[in-house]
Design a protein around this motif. Structure first.
Motif, short mmCIF file in Angstrom:
data_model
loop_
_atom_site.label_atom_id
_atom_site.label_comp_id
_atom_site.label_asym_id
_atom_site.label_seq_id
_atom_site.Cartn_x
_atom_site.Cartn_y
_atom_site.Cartn_z
N ARG A 184 56.82 50.45 34.03
CA ARG A 184 57.49 50.12 35.29
C ARG A 184 58.83 50.84 35.41
O ARG A 184 59.19 51.33 36.48
CB ARG A 184 57.69 48.61 35.42
N LEU A 185 59.58 50.92 34.33
CA LEU A 185 60.85 51.65 34.37
C LEU A 185 60.63 53.12 34.67
O LEU A 185 61.42 53.75 35.38
CB LEU A 185 61.59 51.49 33.04
N GLU A 186 59.55 53.69 34.14
CA GLU A 186 59.25 55.10 34.42
C GLU A 186 58.87 55.29 35.89
O GLU A 186 59.27 56.28 36.51
CB GLU A 186 58.11 55.55 33.52
N ARG A 187 58.12 54.37 36.44
CA ARG A 187 57.77 54.46 37.86
C ARG A 187 58.99 54.30 38.75
O ARG A 187 59.09 54.94 39.80
CB ARG A 187 56.74 53.38 38.21
N LEU A 188 59.94 53.45 38.36
CA LEU A 188 61.16 53.30 39.15
C LEU A 188 62.04 54.53 39.06
O LEU A 188 62.78 54.86 39.99
CB LEU A 188 61.94 52.06 38.67
N ARG A 189 61.97 55.23 37.95
CA ARG A 189 62.76 56.45 37.79
C ARG A 189 62.23 57.57 38.68
O ARG A 189 63.00 58.33 39.26
CB ARG A 189 62.73 56.88 36.33
N TYR A 190 60.92 57.68 38.78
CA TYR A 190 60.28 58.69 39.64
C TYR A 190 59.38 57.96 40.62
O TYR A 190 58.18 57.74 40.35
CB TYR A 190 59.46 59.68 38.81
N PRO A 191 59.91 57.52 41.78
CA PRO A 191 59.12 56.70 42.72
C PRO A 191 57.88 57.42 43.23
O PRO A 191 56.89 56.78 43.55
CB PRO A 191 60.11 56.43 43.85
N GLN A 192 57.92 58.74 43.35
CA GLN A 192 56.77 59.47 43.89
C GLN A 192 55.83 59.96 42.79
O GLN A 192 54.98 60.80 43.03
CB GLN A 192 57.27 60.68 44.70
N GLY A 193 55.99 59.44 41.59
CA GLY A 193 55.15 59.88 40.49
C GLY A 193 55.92 60.79 39.57
O GLY A 193 57.11 61.06 39.76
N GLU A 194 55.28 61.29 38.55
CA GLU A 194 55.94 62.15 37.59
C GLU A 194 56.33 63.47 38.24
O GLU A 194 55.65 63.98 39.12
CB GLU A 194 55.02 62.42 36.40
N GLN A 195 57.42 64.05 37.76
CA GLN A 195 57.87 65.33 38.28
C GLN A 195 56.87 66.43 37.91
O GLN A 195 56.24 66.39 36.84
CB GLN A 195 59.24 65.69 37.72
N GLU A 196 56.74 67.38 38.80
CA GLU A 196 55.85 68.50 38.53
C GLU A 196 56.47 69.39 37.46
O GLU A 196 57.67 69.38 37.22
CB GLU A 196 55.60 69.30 39.81
N ASP A 197 55.62 70.16 36.82
CA ASP A 197 56.10 71.10 35.83
C ASP A 197 56.99 72.14 36.50
O ASP A 197 56.70 72.60 37.61
CB ASP A 197 54.92 71.79 35.14
N THR A 198 58.06 72.51 35.84
CA THR A 198 58.96 73.51 36.39
C THR A 198 58.27 74.87 36.40
O THR A 198 57.38 75.14 35.58
CB THR A 198 60.24 73.58 35.56
N PHE A 199 58.72 75.70 37.32
CA PHE A 199 58.12 77.03 37.45
C PHE A 199 58.54 77.89 36.27
O PHE A 199 59.72 77.99 35.95
CB PHE A 199 58.56 77.67 38.77
N GLU A 200 57.58 78.50 35.62
CA GLU A 200 57.85 79.35 34.47
C GLU A 200 57.27 80.73 34.73
O GLU A 200 56.21 80.87 35.32
CB GLU A 200 57.23 78.75 33.20
N MET A 201 58.00 81.75 34.27
CA MET A 201 57.53 83.12 34.39
C MET A 201 57.82 83.86 33.10
O MET A 201 58.77 83.53 32.37
CB MET A 201 58.18 83.82 35.58
N SER A 202 57.02 84.85 32.82
CA SER A 202 57.17 85.64 31.61
C SER A 202 58.35 86.60 31.74
O SER A 202 58.89 86.82 32.83
CB SER A 202 55.88 86.41 31.32
N GLU A 203 58.73 87.18 30.63
CA GLU A 203 59.83 88.14 30.65
C GLU A 203 59.46 89.38 31.47
O GLU A 203 60.31 89.96 32.16
CB GLU A 203 60.18 88.55 29.21
N GLU A 204 58.20 89.75 31.42
CA GLU A 204 57.76 90.89 32.23
C GLU A 204 57.87 90.58 33.72
O GLU A 204 58.31 91.44 34.51
CB GLU A 204 56.31 91.23 31.86
N GLU A 205 57.47 89.38 34.12
CA GLU A 205 57.59 88.99 35.53
C GLU A 205 59.05 88.89 35.95
O GLU A 205 59.41 89.24 37.08
CB GLU A 205 56.89 87.65 35.75
N ARG A 206 59.92 88.43 35.05
CA ARG A 206 61.33 88.32 35.37
C ARG A 206 61.96 89.70 35.60
O ARG A 206 62.73 89.89 36.54
CB ARG A 206 62.07 87.58 34.24
N GLN A 207 61.61 90.65 34.77
CA GLN A 207 62.14 92.00 34.95
C GLN A 207 61.59 92.65 36.21
O GLN A 207 62.31 93.36 36.92
CB GLN A 207 61.80 92.86 33.71
#
Length: 538
Positions: A124-147
Motif C-alpha cells: 500500500r505504501l508503494e501504491r501511495l508513492r506512485y498513484p498511477q503505478g510503477e514508474q516506467e523504465d528510464t530511456f537508455e541509449m548506447s554510447e554509439e547512439e549517444r555519439q
C-alpha cells in the motif's frame, strides 16, 4: 482459566509483532511472497498459508485495512472472511479460528498472519508513492547512439535534416507546423518550455500528428491524455507532469479549462482551496497545489475566444487544403499496399528519441532581444512578443551543440547565446501565425475569403449571391451564411441589394488588397528587425 489463556495469547502476539520486520516490497523479486496479479487480486504465500486478498486494498482510508481474505492450508477447505487487519480484536479472532480449524500452534499461525499484514502495508505504501503505478523504465541509449545523436545535433544542416526525418515518418504537408511542434516538445527540458495549441476542423489529422510526434519522444518524458476535465488539473500529482510534455488530444475550449492551463504555464503553479468534509461530516477548507513547469501540446476544434483570452500558447492552424487531402490519401494507399518501409520509420523514431535525450538543460541569453520589434497593429503585444522571445529560446536550446558555452562571471552559470539565424528562423516559422493574430477574421473565414477572391477574379466581377457560391462550391447553407455574416461584420463584403426571403441578398466584395497590406507590414517589420541585428554584429 480463560483469563490466563487470553493473557498468554496477547503476550505471544505482542512478542511476534514487536520482533517481526516488514519485508521489502519488490514486485519483480522471485523471493517475494506477495504476488500481484492485478490491483484487485493479491496472493500471499508461505510455508503455512496461501492467502488471497480479493478486491485489493483501499488506498483512501489509511486508518483501516479492510480486506476480504480466502485462506487455504494444505488440502483443507479454504476459510473466507472479511475483517479489518488494523483491528487487534478482529486479527486475534482470525488467528484463533485458524488454530482451531487447522490444528496449528498459536505462534506459527500468528507469525504467518502478521507477515502477510506487513507485506500488504509495504504494497500500500508503494501504491501511495506512485498513484498511477510503477514508474516506467528510464530511456537508455548506447554510447554509439549517444555519439550519433551529438553528431546529429552538431550538423550545420540540423533543421533541414530534422524536416526530412519528420516527413519520412509520415508527417506530410505540415513541414513548418511539425517543426514548430517538435521544437516545442524539445523545450520541455529547458527552464521555459514552449506550449502549442493545434486548431483545425474535425477529421483533419490533429490526433495523428500528435501520435506521430509523441512516438519520437523518449520514455517517461510525456503524459498522454485523450481528454482532461475542468477540475482534474488541480488534483494532478506534480511529479507526473513536472518537466514533461502534457499531450491533450481533445481540449475543451472553455474558460474553466483554459485559464488553469494558462496560469500553470505562466506562474508554474496552481493553488485551489475548497470545502471538504472529514470523516465526522464536519466542513473544513482544503488546499490543493500543483507545482510544475510543463510543455503543453493540445488539440482543439475551435478557436473561439482565442484573441479575447490572450492565452500564453501559440495557436497553430493545420493545413486543410485540397492538396493536403490528396497527399494524405496517397500516403494511406501506400501504407495499405506495403510500400512504406516501417523498419526505416522505427529507426528514425529511435534516432530522434536519442536526440531529445541528449539535450541538457542550460541557460539561454538573447543579446538581441532589445532590437526585436513588432508592428503596432498587433493585438495583445505583450503576449505576442513573449511568445516570439520564448520560441527563439526554444530554437537556441535545440541548437545548443552549435553554440559556444559562456560562463557568467558573477554566478558561474553556464549559458549559451542566441544567434541571428535563430531569430530569423523564428520569424520564418511564426510569420503566418503572427499574421493571423493581426487579421481580424477567423481561420475558417480566411480560407473562404481567399477562395471567394479567386472565384470572383475568374468570373471577372465583384457582385455575387449566396446561390452563385452554392452552385460553384459545395458548402452547407448555414456555414455559408455564417461566413457571409462575418465578412459583412468586418466590411470585407457589403450588401448591395436583393431580398432575404426571395432571391437572397446580392453582395459586393471590398478591400481585395487588405490581406496583402497586412502581410507587407509584417514582412517590413521583420526585415527591419533582422537588418538591425545584422548591423549590430558588424
Amino acid at each position: 482459566m480463560k483469563f490466563i489463556f487470553t493473557f498468554a495469547f496477547k503476550i505471544t502476539i505482542n512478542f511476534i509483532v514487536k520482533f517481526s520486520r516488514p519485508l521489502n516490497f519488490d514486485k519483480t523479486s522471485d523471493m517475494n511472497p506477495l504476488q500481484i496479479l492485478n490491483p484487485h487480486f493479491l496472493i500471499y504465500s508461505d510455508e503455512l498459508f496461501t492467502i488471497d486478498v480479493l478486491g485489493g486494498i483501499d488506498l483512501l482510508q489509511m486508518e483501516r485495512m479492510i480486506c476480504t481474505l480466502r485462506i487455504t492450508h494444505k488440502n483443507y477447505p479454504p476459510m473466507r472472511t472479511t475483517l479489518d487487519l488494523y483491528s487487534d480484536s478482529q486479527t486475534d479472532r482470525l488467528i484463533r479460528r485458524l488454530c482451531d480449524k487447522y490444528g496449528l500452534t498459536l505462534v506459527e499461525s500468528a507469525k504467518s498472519v502478521h507477515a502477510c499484514i506487513c507485506q500488504l502495508e509495504s504494497y500500500r505504501l508503494e501504491r501511495l508513492r506512485y498513484p498511477q503505478g510503477e514508474q516506467e523504465d528510464t530511456f537508455e541509449m548506447s554510447e554509439e547512439e549517444r555519439q550519433a545523436a551529438k553528431k546529429y545535433l552538431s550538423h550545420k544542416n540540423l533543421i533541414a535534416n530534422l524536416k526530412n526525418d519528420l516527413e519520412k515518418i509520415g508527417i506530410l504537408g505540415e513541414e513548418d507546423n511539425a517543426l514548430i511542434l517538435f521544437l516545442a516538445m524539445a523545450s520541455h527540458k529547458s527552464d521555459s518550455p514552449f506550449s502549442v495549441l493545434c486548431l483545425s476542423e474535425s477529421g483533419i489529422g490533429k490526433s495523428y500528428l500528435l501520435q506521430k510526434l509523441s512516438e519520437c519522444m523518449p520514455k517517461n518524458t510525456f503524459s498522454f491524455h485523450t481528454q482532461i476535465s475542468e477540475n482534474a488539473l488541480y488534483y494532478f500529482d506534480s511529479r507526473q507532469i513536472d518537466g514533461k510534455i502534457l499531450f491533450i488530444e481533445d481540449l475543451e475550449w472553455t474558460n474553466a479549462m483554459l485559464m488553469p492551463l494558462a496560469t500553470l504555464q505562466t506562474q508554474g503553479r496552481l493553488i485551489k482551496t475548497r470545502a471538504t468534509k472529514d470523516k465526522d461530516g464536519m466542513l473544513h477548507s482544503t488546499t490543493f497545489e500543483v507545482a510544475a513547469k510543463l510543455c503543453l501540446i493540445a488539440c482543439a476544434c475551435s478557436e473561439k475566444n482565442c484573441e479575447q483570452l490572450s492565452l500564453p500558447f501559440l495557436c497553430l492552424h493545420l493545413n486543410h487544403s485540397s492538396a493536403q487531402d490528396t497527399n494524405v490519401m496517397e500516403y494511406q494507399k501506400k501504407i495499405r499496399a506495403g510500400l512504406i518501409n516501417q523498419t526505416e520509420i522505427s529507426q528514425i523514431q529511435r534516432r530522434l528519441q536519442c536526440v531529445i535525450a541528449s539535450l541538457k538543460n542550460t541557460g539561454i541569453i538573447n543579446p538581441f532581444a532589445t532590437l526585436i520589434h513588432l508592428p503596432d497593429d498587433v493585438p495583445h503585444p505583450r503576449k505576442t512578443l513573449l511568445l516570439l522571445l520564448n520560441f527563439i529560446d526554444a530554437i537556441t536550446f535545440f541548437r545548443q551543440y552549435q553554440r559556444e558555452e559562456t560562463a557568467d562571471p558573477n554566478t558561474g552559470e553556464v549559458m549559451i547565446k542566441t544567434r541571428p539565424e535563430d531569430i530569423e528562423l523564428a520569424f520564418t516559422l511564426l510569420k503566418s501565425s503572427l499574421l493571423r493574430r493581426v487579421d481580424e477574421l477567423s481561420i475558417a473565414v480566411q480560407g473562404f475569403y481567399a477562395w471567394l477572391q479567386q472565384y470572383l477574379n475568374r468570373a471577372q466581377t465583384n457582385l455575387f449571391t449566396a446561390f452563385d457560391l452554392r452552385r460553384e462550391k459545395r458548402i452547407h447553407p448555414r456555414t455559408l451564411n455564417r461566413y457571409l455574416q462575418e465578412l459583412c461584420l468586418f466590411h470585407c463584403i457589403q450588401i448591395t441589394g436583393g431580398n432575404r426571403y426571395r432571391e437572397g441578398y446580392r453582395y459586393r466584395i471590398t478591400g481585395l488588397n487588405e490581406g496583402n497590406n497586412l502581410s507587407e507590414s509584417m514582412e517590413s517589420a521583420v526585415k527591419q528587425t533582422l537588418d538591425k541585428i545584422k548591423s549590430e554584429i558588424q
